[in-house]
Design a protein around this motif. Sequence first.
Motif, PDB file in Angstrom:
ATOM      1  N   LYS A 576       0.834  -1.211   0.000  1.00  0.00           N
ATOM      2  CA  LYS A 576       0.000   0.000   0.000  1.00  0.00           C
ATOM      3  C   LYS A 576       0.870   1.263   0.000  1.00  0.00           C
ATOM      4  N   GLN A 577       1.956   1.223   0.722  1.00  0.00           N
ATOM      5  CA  GLN A 577       2.876   2.369   0.708  1.00  0.00           C
ATOM      6  C   GLN A 577       3.482   2.552  -0.680  1.00  0.00           C
ATOM      7  N   LEU A 578       3.763   1.430  -1.338  1.00  0.00           N
ATOM      8  CA  LEU A 578       4.324   1.493  -2.688  1.00  0.00           C
ATOM      9  C   LEU A 578       3.320   2.132  -3.654  1.00  0.00           C
ATOM     10  N   ILE A 579       2.058   1.764  -3.516  1.00  0.00           N
ATOM     11  CA  ILE A 579       1.017   2.356  -4.367  1.00  0.00           C
ATOM     12  C   ILE A 579       0.915   3.855  -4.125  1.00  0.00           C
ATOM     13  N   ILE A 639      -7.341  -0.446   0.215  1.00  0.00           N
ATOM     14  CA  ILE A 639      -6.272   0.511  -0.113  1.00  0.00           C
ATOM     15  C   ILE A 639      -6.264   1.682   0.864  1.00  0.00           C
ATOM     16  N   TYR A 640      -7.421   2.111   1.280  1.00  0.00           N
ATOM     17  CA  TYR A 640      -7.517   3.298   2.140  1.00  0.00           C
ATOM     18  C   TYR A 640      -7.369   2.974   3.625  1.00  0.00           C
ATOM     19  N   LYS A 641      -7.345   1.718   3.982  1.00  0.00           N
ATOM     20  CA  LYS A 641      -7.252   1.365   5.400  1.00  0.00           C
ATOM     21  C   LYS A 641      -5.829   1.544   5.912  1.00  0.00           C
ATOM     22  N   SER A 642      -5.745   1.974   7.191  1.00  0.00           N
ATOM     23  CA  SER A 642      -4.431   2.110   7.829  1.00  0.00           C
ATOM     24  C   SER A 642      -3.969   0.761   8.350  1.00  0.00           C
ATOM     25  N   SER A 643      -2.690   0.728   8.759  1.00  0.00           N
ATOM     26  CA  SER A 643      -2.146  -0.529   9.267  1.00  0.00           C
ATOM     27  C   SER A 643      -2.830  -0.955  10.551  1.00  0.00           C
ATOM     28  N   GLU A 644      -3.183   0.018  11.409  1.00  0.00           N
ATOM     29  CA  GLU A 644      -3.885  -0.322  12.647  1.00  0.00           C
ATOM     30  C   GLU A 644      -5.256  -0.913  12.350  1.00  0.00           C
ATOM     31  N   ASP A 646      -6.057  -2.448   9.671  1.00  0.00           N
ATOM     32  CA  ASP A 646      -5.815  -3.784   9.130  1.00  0.00           C
ATOM     33  C   ASP A 646      -5.597  -4.797  10.242  1.00  0.00           C
ATOM     34  N   LYS A 647      -4.795  -4.378  11.254  1.00  0.00           N
ATOM     35  CA  LYS A 647      -4.536  -5.291  12.368  1.00  0.00           C
ATOM     36  C   LYS A 647      -5.822  -5.622  13.117  1.00  0.00           C
ATOM     37  N   LYS A 648      -6.609  -4.565  13.390  1.00  0.00           N
ATOM     38  CA  LYS A 648      -7.870  -4.799  14.094  1.00  0.00           C
ATOM     39  C   LYS A 648      -8.791  -5.696  13.262  1.00  0.00           C
ATOM     40  N   GLU A 649      -8.795  -5.414  11.980  1.00  0.00           N
ATOM     41  CA  GLU A 649      -9.646  -6.225  11.109  1.00  0.00           C
ATOM     42  C   GLU A 649      -9.180  -7.674  11.082  1.00  0.00           C
ATOM     43  N   GLU A 650      -7.853  -7.841  11.056  1.00  0.00           N
ATOM     44  CA  GLU A 650      -7.324  -9.196  11.073  1.00  0.00           C
ATOM     45  C   GLU A 650      -7.694  -9.915  12.356  1.00  0.00           C
ATOM     46  N   GLU A 651      -7.590  -9.193  13.490  1.00  0.00           N
ATOM     47  CA  GLU A 651      -7.962  -9.803  14.765  1.00  0.00           C
ATOM     48  C   GLU A 651      -9.430 -10.189  14.781  1.00  0.00           C
ATOM     49  N   VAL A 652     -10.250  -9.242  14.324  1.00  0.00           N
ATOM     50  CA  VAL A 652     -11.689  -9.538  14.289  1.00  0.00           C
ATOM     51  C   VAL A 652     -11.970 -10.706  13.353  1.00  0.00           C
ATOM     52  N   LYS A 653     -11.258 -10.705  12.207  1.00  0.00           N
ATOM     53  CA  LYS A 653     -11.450 -11.806  11.273  1.00  0.00           C
ATOM     54  C   LYS A 653     -11.068 -13.133  11.898  1.00  0.00           C
ATOM     55  N   LYS A 654      -9.929 -13.132  12.620  1.00  0.00           N
ATOM     56  CA  LYS A 654      -9.504 -14.366  13.270  1.00  0.00           C
ATOM     57  C   LYS A 654     -10.512 -14.821  14.310  1.00  0.00           C
ATOM     58  N   THR A 655     -11.013 -13.825  15.086  1.00  0.00           N
ATOM     59  CA  THR A 655     -12.017 -14.169  16.092  1.00  0.00           C
ATOM     60  C   THR A 655     -13.271 -14.724  15.433  1.00  0.00           C
ATOM     61  N   LEU A 656     -13.681 -14.037  14.375  1.00  0.00           N
ATOM     62  CA  LEU A 656     -14.866 -14.514  13.657  1.00  0.00           C
ATOM     63  C   LEU A 656     -14.635 -15.894  13.062  1.00  0.00           C
ATOM     64  N   GLU A 657     -13.431 -16.097  12.550  1.00  0.00           N
ATOM     65  CA  GLU A 657     -13.123 -17.410  12.002  1.00  0.00           C
ATOM     66  C   GLU A 657     -13.167 -18.479  13.083  1.00  0.00           C
ATOM     67  N   GLN A 658     -12.621 -18.132  14.278  1.00  0.00           N
ATOM     68  CA  GLN A 658     -12.679 -19.094  15.379  1.00  0.00           C
ATOM     69  C   GLN A 658     -14.119 -19.424  15.738  1.00  0.00           C
ATOM     70  N   HIS A 659     -14.904 -18.351  15.872  1.00  0.00           N
ATOM     71  CA  HIS A 659     -16.311 -18.594  16.205  1.00  0.00           C
ATOM     72  C   HIS A 659     -17.028 -19.326  15.070  1.00  0.00           C
ATOM     73  N   ASP A 878     -18.601  -0.909  14.676  1.00  0.00           N
ATOM     74  CA  ASP A 878     -18.228   0.338  15.365  1.00  0.00           C
ATOM     75  C   ASP A 878     -16.842   0.807  14.935  1.00  0.00           C
ATOM     76  N   LEU A 879     -15.989  -0.167  14.548  1.00  0.00           N
ATOM     77  CA  LEU A 879     -14.651   0.191  14.086  1.00  0.00           C
ATOM     78  C   LEU A 879     -14.649   0.678  12.644  1.00  0.00           C
ATOM     79  N   GLY A 880     -15.823   0.676  11.992  1.00  0.00           N
ATOM     80  CA  GLY A 880     -15.930   1.226  10.633  1.00  0.00           C
ATOM     81  C   GLY A 880     -15.829   0.184   9.541  1.00  0.00           C
TER      82      GLY A 880
END
Length: 911
Positions: A576-579, A639-644, A646-659, A878-880
Amino acid sequence: MNFLRGVMGGQNAGPQHTEAETIQKLCDRVASSTLLDDRRNAVRALKSLSKKYRLEVGIQAMEHLIRVLQTDRSDSEIIGYALDTLYNIISNDEEEEVGDVEEENSTRQNEDLGSQFTEIFIKQQENVTLLLSLLEEFDFHVRWPGVKLLTSLLKQLGPQVQQIILVSPMGVSRLMDVLADSREVIRNDGVLLLQALTRSNGAIQKIVAFENAFERLLDIITEEGSSDGGIVVEDCLILLQNLLKNNNSNQNFFKEGSYIQRMKPWFEVRDENSGWSAQKVTSLHLMLQLVRVLVSPTNPPGATSSCQKAMFQCGLLQQLCTILMATGVPADILTETINTVSEVIRGCQVNQDYFASVNAPSNPPRPAIVVLLMSMVNERQPFVLRCAVLYCFQCFLYKNQKGQGEIVSTLLPSTIDATGNSVSAGQLLCGGLFSTDSLSNWCAAVALAHALQENATQKEQLLRVQLATSIGNPPVSLLQQCTNILSQGDKIDRRGSKIQTRVGLLMLLCTWLSNCPIAVTHFLHNTANVPFLTGQIAENLGEEEHLVQGLCALLLGISIYFNDNSLETYLKEKLKQLIEKRIGKENFIEKLGFISKHELYSRASQKPQPNFPSPEYMIFDHEFTKLVKELEGVITKAIYKSSEEDKKEEEVKKTLEQHDNIVTHYKNMIREQDLQLEELKHQISTLKCQNEQLQTAVTQQASQIQQQKDQYNLLKVQRGKDNQLQGSSSDGVQVNGVQPEEISRLREEIDELKSNQQLLQSQLAEKDSLIENLAKSFPVQGESESLRAASAADVEGRLSALLQETKELQNEIKILSEERTALKEQLDSSNSTIAILQNEKDKLELEITDSKKEQDDLLVLLADQDQKILSLKKKLKDLGHPIVEEDELESGDQDDEDDESEDGKDHGLSI
């Protein structure tokens, strides 16, 4: 008649007003004459003038002609003339040359003259009803012109006339009688009438279908020679298409009526030296289109599937494949046959498996799929044929993971024929992918992309494919070779479109990498790929390169969105930084939008069939447009998401995947328990059935025992007619299985026999004494001795017979006792079995109760997990991060599936 001759003879001699006056006089005679002959002659004269002076006759005579239809129905001749005249006025058919230039100019100024006269005629709906009633007349001169007139009315103002007929009592049913007319000219025009009547009117189509139209039309087609028939067969096929196209009710009625089976003989094409007539080609083309109507992707999936199965079961698919592999078939018929086979197998596993087993009659035999692909990548084949083969290949792989695996496996090292004696589907696709013909490149890339569609396993398997590029150089992967050709751009001299090859390869790569992080990692591992993509996107190129830039942006976006961050050099954040540094986010999103804004994108998104007017229009694949629609939005957000974020989304995704995994686990457990429950229910049902069978057997045995008792009692009565049983029974002890009363009876019989013996002996002694006395009285001693001997012999005989009879009775009693003992043992065994089964049934019912209780507990746990998921989704929202509900995904999938359905036609290939 002299008046008529004067009118006909002076048509071209006098001025225009003379004809108008003549028509007026004829109308006056029709209106005022009291003699039927005069009115008939006047109407005949109007008929002769109606073609040349259509406007004048129509304006002045229509009202009088309608009145004739109302008042003179008893005379079929005048009714026929009136109907013919009205037909000439309303119909736009030019049946004769018009010599007068002024009249021709007048006709051109009134192009809608037929519509205007039709509107006047149907303004009074009673006129149409009157015409329908006239069609009930059997007289040829009434029914035939009536059929033609009504057909013309429907051609002029179809919807309005259809509505009038629809509300008329028995209106449609009256018209159906025309199909049964024994006079072919009326029957054939009746088919044309029904064509116009059923066009674009679902209600009338249903009525006509339920009036036994399918049966009658198929009979006519058979009578006329099926595909070898003439224009009548063509008309019947067009009418059948009107009744079936986009009419689910009629399609189901056609299938349930077993009419699909009657279509098979149409395609029994024999090898004939006479060739193919134009009419035969037209008829067979319509027959193939009729098959496609029944299995069109636009139909409801369930209806299409049932028709596909019926076509396989009756042998219709097999017959179509025979035409597909036959020689001497015209190109357009072959092409349409391929299209038809495509839609018959599309999404139907049984039909797809059969098609995979079809071999071409070559030496050695080759699979039909291979022969078809050979035509697809052969640039000398007609363009429409190559499109049809591509569609057939796509339909073969649609929802067919087994077929996808078979195609990909032909590219893997373990399955490639080292001898080179045979060519595989995978080798043909690779050959087309890297040929110098841009159209072959595009077709092969799209075909290979369909082998990967929604199949992560095959996407990973395809990464194993290695290609030998040149002697002395190590092999390269198929993925790398695709990117190598892509980077060369227009440096290779190719025949055809400049961008077609690159578009095809980019679509293949986007399909390959989507939803496959491993493939993304392999793609990013080549350090030249990302710089190439960023360079292409960042350049300011001409409009013709916009599509390639958009596809490069999509490929780079997929590499970000499906990146699992396993490659340190190209983490999501670094890409994303490269873009942002080399392209700019806004510029990247703008270039990404070039795809959906392309003029050919919307056209390809409408129908699954690759139906292009010419090769330069072959740019987008239908399935790829669905992928773009799915990914364009999520890539923009990524593309417009920040790294934070992304991390939160990844965590939520992992949690959702676990559930989701937990929920899936419980769902699987519930599914397994449901299966166990069904199995237990089946076992209980089986045991109940066995129990009923045993109960029946016990009942039968009891009946047999009762029969044996009855036979025994009857035998006993027969043996004891002359003797009355007496005596008391002994104590209730049972001996050798014989009841005590039976023993008592036998003892009584023996005592009776003994007493009879004693009685006979006493009688014998008395007779001896008597004989001695008689001997003293009579001198003839010899005669007395003889009489005595005879008496003694008689007594001994009777005694011997009684003893023998007693012995036989004892034997029969013994046999019956043994049989009764055996039956009692069987009855005891049956009762024991019933008790065991009842015990097992009680255990099974207890197990079912425990299983239901355990299932209820699992459902409670599942509800708790669902509540947790909702809470997590709320936090994610709530996180958008937008949340897509499962129902929306399913409805989207359904919409996509419906979009896929709208394929048009397929074409076949010759060997």
